[in-house]
Enzyme design. Sequence first.
Site, PDB file in Angstrom:
ATOM      1  CE  LYS A 170      -6.111   3.043  -5.939  1.00  0.00           C
ATOM      2  NZ  LYS A 170      -6.535   2.344  -7.145  1.00  0.00           N
ATOM      3  N   GLY A 201      -6.710   6.848  -9.614  1.00  0.00           N
ATOM      4  CA  GLY A 201      -5.256   6.292 -10.087  1.00  0.00           C
ATOM      5  C   GLY A 201      -5.319   4.853  -9.830  1.00  0.00           C
ATOM      6  N   GLY A 203      -3.423   1.183  -8.588  1.00  0.00           N
ATOM      7  CA  GLY A 203      -3.117   0.612  -7.316  1.00  0.00           C
ATOM      8  C   GLY A 203      -1.564   0.913  -7.256  1.00  0.00           C
ATOM      9  N   PRO A 204      -0.674   0.374  -8.035  1.00  0.00           N
ATOM     10  CG  PRO A 204       0.346  -1.129  -9.727  1.00  0.00           C
ATOM     11  CD  PRO A 204      -0.932  -0.366  -9.222  1.00  0.00           C
ATOM     12  N   GLY A 207      -2.197   3.951  -5.293  1.00  0.00           N
ATOM     13  CA  GLY A 207      -2.711   3.189  -4.016  1.00  0.00           C
ATOM     14  C   GLY A 207      -1.361   3.244  -3.206  1.00  0.00           C
ATOM     15  CD  GLU A 245     -13.576  -6.500   5.770  1.00  0.00           C
ATOM     16  OE1 GLU A 245     -13.742  -7.651   5.307  1.00  0.00           O
ATOM     17  OE2 GLU A 245     -13.611  -6.119   6.910  1.00  0.00           O
ATOM     18  CB  CYS A 279     -15.099 -10.705  -0.641  1.00  0.00           C
ATOM     19  SG  CYS A 279     -15.917  -9.331  -0.220  1.00  0.00           S
ATOM     20  CD  GLU A 377     -11.558 -13.963  -3.456  1.00  0.00           C
ATOM     21  OE1 GLU A 377     -10.633 -13.468  -3.703  1.00  0.00           O
ATOM     22  OE2 GLU A 377     -12.674 -13.776  -2.908  1.00  0.00           O
TER      23      GLU A 377
END
Length: 470
Positions: A170, A201, A203-204, A207, A245, A279, A377
């Site tokens: 995904k 698609g 995330g909510p 995912g 990660e 990241c 971040e």
Amino acid sequence: MKAHDGMYIDGAWRPAAGRDRIEVVNPADEQVIAEVPAGTAEDVDAAVRAARAALPGWAAVPAPERAALIEALRDVLVARKGEIVATVTAELGSPLGFSEAVHVGAPIAVASSYASLAASYAFEERLGNSTVLLEPIGVVAAITPWNYPLHQIVAKVAPALAAGCTLVLKPAEDTPLTAQLFAEAVHEAGIPAGVFNLVTGTGPVAGQALAAHEGVDLVSFTGSTAVGRQIGATAGAAVKRVALELGGKSANVILPGADLAKAVAAGVGHVMNNSGQSCNALTRMLVHRDEYEEAVSLAAAAAAKYASGDPTDPGTRLGPVVNAKQRDRVRGYIDKGIKEGARLVAGGPEAPHAQGYFVAPTVFADVTPDMTIAQEEIFGPVLSILRYEDEEDALRIANGTVYGLGGAVWAADEETAAAFARRMDTGQVDINGGRFNVLAPFGGYKQSGVGRELGPHGLAEYLQTKSLQF
Ligand code: NAP
Ligand code: MG
């Protein structure tokens, strides 16, 4: 841009179960460039079933044959490099040169490394009167972010294939076109049907359904700490393996005696590359008080050279950030830095262009360790320069966040830098400008994550252990 109106499941493009669509937007000019289907739990279920059905066959393929197929996949990525570069630039906004060298160059190198590792890895070892078998963990759910659209996919898919696992991917909703090209490459390489499946698609919806699916044995996630925490909790409840990660707030520690100009230039480049959306970006530069003002002037001058604009223009060094939400978020952090008393020496919150999700290359001086911009971040082209009194102070500041993903140390010699690096609470440290290594384990201490990607350590994440006693 060309897009598939379907999901790649069981070796073919199949119509999505629902009718919802995701618009793909070019962040440099805010134009819709394509649409892809937004997957539902039904699509996810079909993909997981396909991966489950393909698992016994793929796990039984001898490792050298799996290696040859990974090599074939690498060759397709090489052959279609130009098309992938253009797609990454269109949906992410990364300057063409960076897209070619890093966004596509790195995953090709990673795929090559796993072709050789699959062929040479010891999937069996002898310990006393036992034979220890390292077997594929099973069906993998790979959930990836948009910041390195192809690399994040290959860093999960290549080791999973090498281990004998099957997968459902995904990808991020912002960068699904690169993922569709990757699925085409898997198909062209002749990897058997069902071994790799793609569900685009949000995330909510897609995912979450994938992370929670009972047919999944390992969830490998890269993205925000907030979502990672949720995925970890869901996986924990189901006693399912998980690799995370997550974010970072890496320190670039410049010790007295280092080549200051070189260290500052490399540090600024590390933050500005990919518009700060890495990241492990070295977003905190730590400089001794005696060299502080010199480092600040050097950094401000270096940042000003990051000309922002159309990422397809060869003169552009800084593209936009990925979407309007990220732009607003990054600008919010710049406002906060000013409000909390940091000294702005380059850039600022104003939009550098009328169109596109651009943020000016920004440098803050007089940043103290407790400020929001020194702790959270930002994920944008924003560098904070902090002052330290002595080595102990530098170490306290370097280790003083919840994160521990990357880092760098510069000193007069490698021994001094490495001695400092040993005391840092972080997963990777570059010594005097040490280069990225596709074989080195990549992952976080503290809240930067669980598990490692890349090289043999990354392969081990996809294996489970069985002992036979004789
Ligand atoms: P994110 O929401 O964590 O996205 C990562 C992936 O997880 C995407 O595929 C996302 O789908 C999916 N996802 C989102 N919610 C989910 C859920 N409830 N269950 C399962 N999957 C889910 O990250 P983001 O919103 O794109 O970025 C936000 C911040 O995360 C950034 O500002 C940055 O600080 C951090 N980040 C870190 C990395 C990294 O490499 N460590 C990469 C990207 C972002 P959608 O694409 O549909 O949201
Ligand atoms: Mg998101």
